[in-house]
Motif scaffolding. Structure first.
Motif, PDB file in Angstrom:
ATOM      1  N   PHE A 128       0.847  -1.183   0.000  1.00 23.96           N
ATOM      2  CA  PHE A 128       0.000   0.000   0.000  1.00 23.96           C
ATOM      3  C   PHE A 128       0.894   1.249   0.000  1.00 23.96           C
ATOM      4  CE2 PHE A 128      -3.280  -2.953   0.877  1.00 23.96           C
ATOM      5  CZ  PHE A 128      -4.485  -2.325   0.575  1.00 23.96           C
ATOM      6  N   PRO A 129       0.405   2.366  -0.519  1.00 21.90           N
ATOM      7  CA  PRO A 129       1.240   3.574  -0.588  1.00 21.90           C
ATOM      8  C   PRO A 129       1.669   4.083   0.784  1.00 21.90           C
ATOM      9  CG  PRO A 129      -0.705   3.781  -1.985  1.00 21.90           C
ATOM     10  CD  PRO A 129      -0.920   2.570  -1.137  1.00 21.90           C
ATOM     11  N   ASP A 130       2.875   4.657   0.832  1.00 25.04           N
ATOM     12  CA  ASP A 130       3.301   5.378   2.035  1.00 25.04           C
ATOM     13  C   ASP A 130       2.510   6.666   2.200  1.00 25.04           C
ATOM     14  OD1 ASP A 130       5.664   3.765   2.948  1.00 25.04           O
ATOM     15  OD2 ASP A 130       6.327   4.224   0.915  1.00 25.04           O
ATOM     16  N   ARG A 131       2.153   7.284   1.091  1.00 25.18           N
ATOM     17  CA  ARG A 131       1.371   8.516   1.136  1.00 25.18           C
ATOM     18  C   ARG A 131       0.513   8.606  -0.122  1.00 25.18           C
ATOM     19  NH1 ARG A 131       2.954  12.534   4.153  1.00 25.18           N
ATOM     20  NH2 ARG A 131       2.945  10.799   5.642  1.00 25.18           N
ATOM     21  N   GLU A 177      -8.226   7.482   7.074  1.00 25.95           N
ATOM     22  CA  GLU A 177      -6.791   7.179   7.109  1.00 25.95           C
ATOM     23  C   GLU A 177      -5.962   8.461   6.995  1.00 25.95           C
ATOM     24  OE1 GLU A 177      -5.383   3.605   4.959  1.00 25.95           O
ATOM     25  OE2 GLU A 177      -7.369   3.642   4.004  1.00 25.95           O
ATOM     26  N   PRO A 178      -6.055   9.354   7.983  1.00 26.20           N
ATOM     27  CA  PRO A 178      -5.388  10.657   7.855  1.00 26.20           C
ATOM     28  C   PRO A 178      -3.871  10.591   7.824  1.00 26.20           C
ATOM     29  CG  PRO A 178      -6.270  10.352  10.073  1.00 26.20           C
ATOM     30  CD  PRO A 178      -6.808   9.233   9.248  1.00 26.20           C
ATOM     31  N   ASP A 179      -3.262   9.551   8.359  1.00 27.68           N
ATOM     32  CA  ASP A 179      -1.800   9.451   8.318  1.00 27.68           C
ATOM     33  C   ASP A 179      -1.297   9.130   6.918  1.00 27.68           C
ATOM     34  OD1 ASP A 179      -1.616   9.990  10.997  1.00 27.68           O
ATOM     35  OD2 ASP A 179      -1.531   7.881  11.604  1.00 27.68           O
ATOM     36  N   ARG A 182      -3.974  12.341   2.243  1.00 28.73           N
ATOM     37  CA  ARG A 182      -4.122  13.785   2.455  1.00 28.73           C
ATOM     38  C   ARG A 182      -4.918  14.390   1.303  1.00 28.73           C
ATOM     39  NH1 ARG A 182       0.499  14.764   5.836  1.00 28.73           N
ATOM     40  NH2 ARG A 182       0.554  12.870   7.147  1.00 28.73           N
ATOM     41  N   LEU A 183      -5.877  15.240   1.637  1.00 26.81           N
ATOM     42  CA  LEU A 183      -6.603  15.997   0.628  1.00 26.81           C
ATOM     43  C   LEU A 183      -5.808  17.248   0.279  1.00 26.81           C
ATOM     44  CD1 LEU A 183     -10.270  15.847   1.994  1.00 26.81           C
ATOM     45  CD2 LEU A 183      -9.230  14.395   0.241  1.00 26.81           C
ATOM     46  N   ILE A 184      -5.675  17.514  -1.010  1.00 25.90           N
ATOM     47  CA  ILE A 184      -4.894  18.659  -1.481  1.00 25.90           C
ATOM     48  C   ILE A 184      -5.777  19.544  -2.351  1.00 25.90           C
ATOM     49  CG2 ILE A 184      -2.852  19.400  -2.767  1.00 25.90           C
ATOM     50  CD1 ILE A 184      -2.160  17.749  -0.278  1.00 25.90           C
ATOM     51  N   ASP A 185      -5.863  20.813  -2.000  1.00 23.13           N
ATOM     52  CA  ASP A 185      -6.617  21.786  -2.789  1.00 23.13           C
ATOM     53  C   ASP A 185      -5.962  21.921  -4.164  1.00 23.13           C
ATOM     54  OD1 ASP A 185      -7.980  23.944  -3.828  1.00 23.13           O
ATOM     55  OD2 ASP A 185      -7.252  25.386  -2.337  1.00 23.13           O
ATOM     56  N   ALA A 186      -6.725  21.625  -5.226  1.00 19.71           N
ATOM     57  CA  ALA A 186      -6.173  21.656  -6.587  1.00 19.71           C
ATOM     58  C   ALA A 186      -6.461  22.964  -7.305  1.00 19.71           C
ATOM     59  CB  ALA A 186      -6.733  20.489  -7.388  1.00 19.71           C
ATOM     60  N   ALA A 200       2.973  18.194   1.628  1.00 21.55           N
ATOM     61  CA  ALA A 200       2.343  17.010   2.216  1.00 21.55           C
ATOM     62  C   ALA A 200       3.273  15.802   2.217  1.00 21.55           C
ATOM     63  CB  ALA A 200       1.064  16.675   1.474  1.00 21.55           C
ATOM     64  N   LEU A 201       4.457  15.954   1.621  1.00 21.24           N
ATOM     65  CA  LEU A 201       5.443  14.866   1.599  1.00 21.24           C
ATOM     66  C   LEU A 201       6.686  15.161   2.443  1.00 21.24           C
ATOM     67  CD1 LEU A 201       5.449  13.982  -2.233  1.00 21.24           C
ATOM     68  CD2 LEU A 201       4.349  12.691  -0.379  1.00 21.24           C
ATOM     69  N   GLU A 202       6.735  16.324   3.063  1.00 24.35           N
ATOM     70  CA  GLU A 202       7.952  16.758   3.740  1.00 24.35           C
ATOM     71  C   GLU A 202       8.421  15.750   4.795  1.00 24.35           C
ATOM     72  OE1 GLU A 202      10.226  18.951   3.385  1.00 24.35           O
ATOM     73  OE2 GLU A 202       9.328  20.032   1.706  1.00 24.35           O
ATOM     74  N   ASP A 203       7.493  15.120   5.500  1.00 27.14           N
ATOM     75  CA  ASP A 203       7.899  14.186   6.546  1.00 27.14           C
ATOM     76  C   ASP A 203       8.504  12.908   5.991  1.00 27.14           C
ATOM     77  OD1 ASP A 203       5.242  13.668   5.592  1.00 27.14           O
ATOM     78  OD2 ASP A 203       5.005  12.220   7.215  1.00 27.14           O
TER      79      ASP A 203
END
Length: 205
Positions: A128-131, A177-179, A182-186, A200-203
């Motif tokens: 499954f995806p990491d993010r 699954e918030p971890d 992530r919803l991103i305003d397009a 949203a990928l910085e971590d």
């Protein structure tokens, strides 16, 4: 060293393909080895199934058969492309993955999220995806219709109500699954949206 697996999701007309290219370029600028791929497709076997899924009339497949075809394509994609790339240390960026099946077939197609998750879990195992970054845009459906001049593939061409149900399903997945999701305003300029995706990928970087 194991790479990271990132997926970009969203309904029709949210600018996903543009952002896949922009995000891939931004990640490579940071020195990452990156494999870009897509679904349905991404491997020779999965690309063959893609044609079965997207060509023809809307009633070509029943809901269950459609979900199983997506899962079969995804299993081959993971086996041939995604898992080997991650094991080699590369990042993988996929234009759609399992959350599309959850939203389209599970949510809008009314098969249920858990049924579709189970089908895909058998095919992809732990991969499954990491993010997962879900682009959201209220006017996305109208934008897609204008872009395609009201012509689309057998899934993109479904009713506005169907696509509103897809959007609702993506939002539910993100809430559950918030971890991972992530919803991103397009909305806004391409560079602005890409900056939000990177944030949203910085971590993970």
């Amino acid at each position: 060293m194991i790479g990271r697996f990132v997926t970009l999701e969203g309904g029709e007309g949210v600018g996903k393909s543009t952002q896949v290219r922009a995000l891939a370029a931004a990640l490579r600028e940071r020195g990452l080895e990156l494999v870009e791929t897509r679904e349905p497709g991404g491997s020779p076997g999965a690309e063959a199934i893609r044609r079965l899924l997207l060509d023809g009339t809307d009633d070509r497949w029943g809901a269950e058969a459609e979900a199983l075809l997506f899962a079969a394509a995804r299993a081959d994609h993971v086996d041939k492309v995604i898992r080997p790339s991650l094991q080699s240390g590369s990042w993988v960026l996929s234009d759609r993955f399992v959350d599309s099946s959850l939203a389209y077939q599970g949510g809008a197609g009314r098969l249920g999220l858990e049924a579709v998750r189970s089908i895909n879990g058998f095919g992809i195992g732990e991969c499954f995806p990491d993010r997962t970054l879900v682009l959201v845009l209220p006017e996305g459906i109208e934008r897609a219709l204008a872009r395609d001049d009201h012509r689309s593939d057998r899934i993109g061409g479904r009713s506005a109500d169907y696509h509103r149900a897809v959007d609702a399903a993506f939002r539910k997945i993100a809430a559950d699954e918030p971890d991972r999701v992530r919803l991103i305003d397009a909305s806004g300029a391409v560079k602005q949206v890409t900056a939000r995706l990177l944030g949203a990928l910085e971590d993970l970087l």
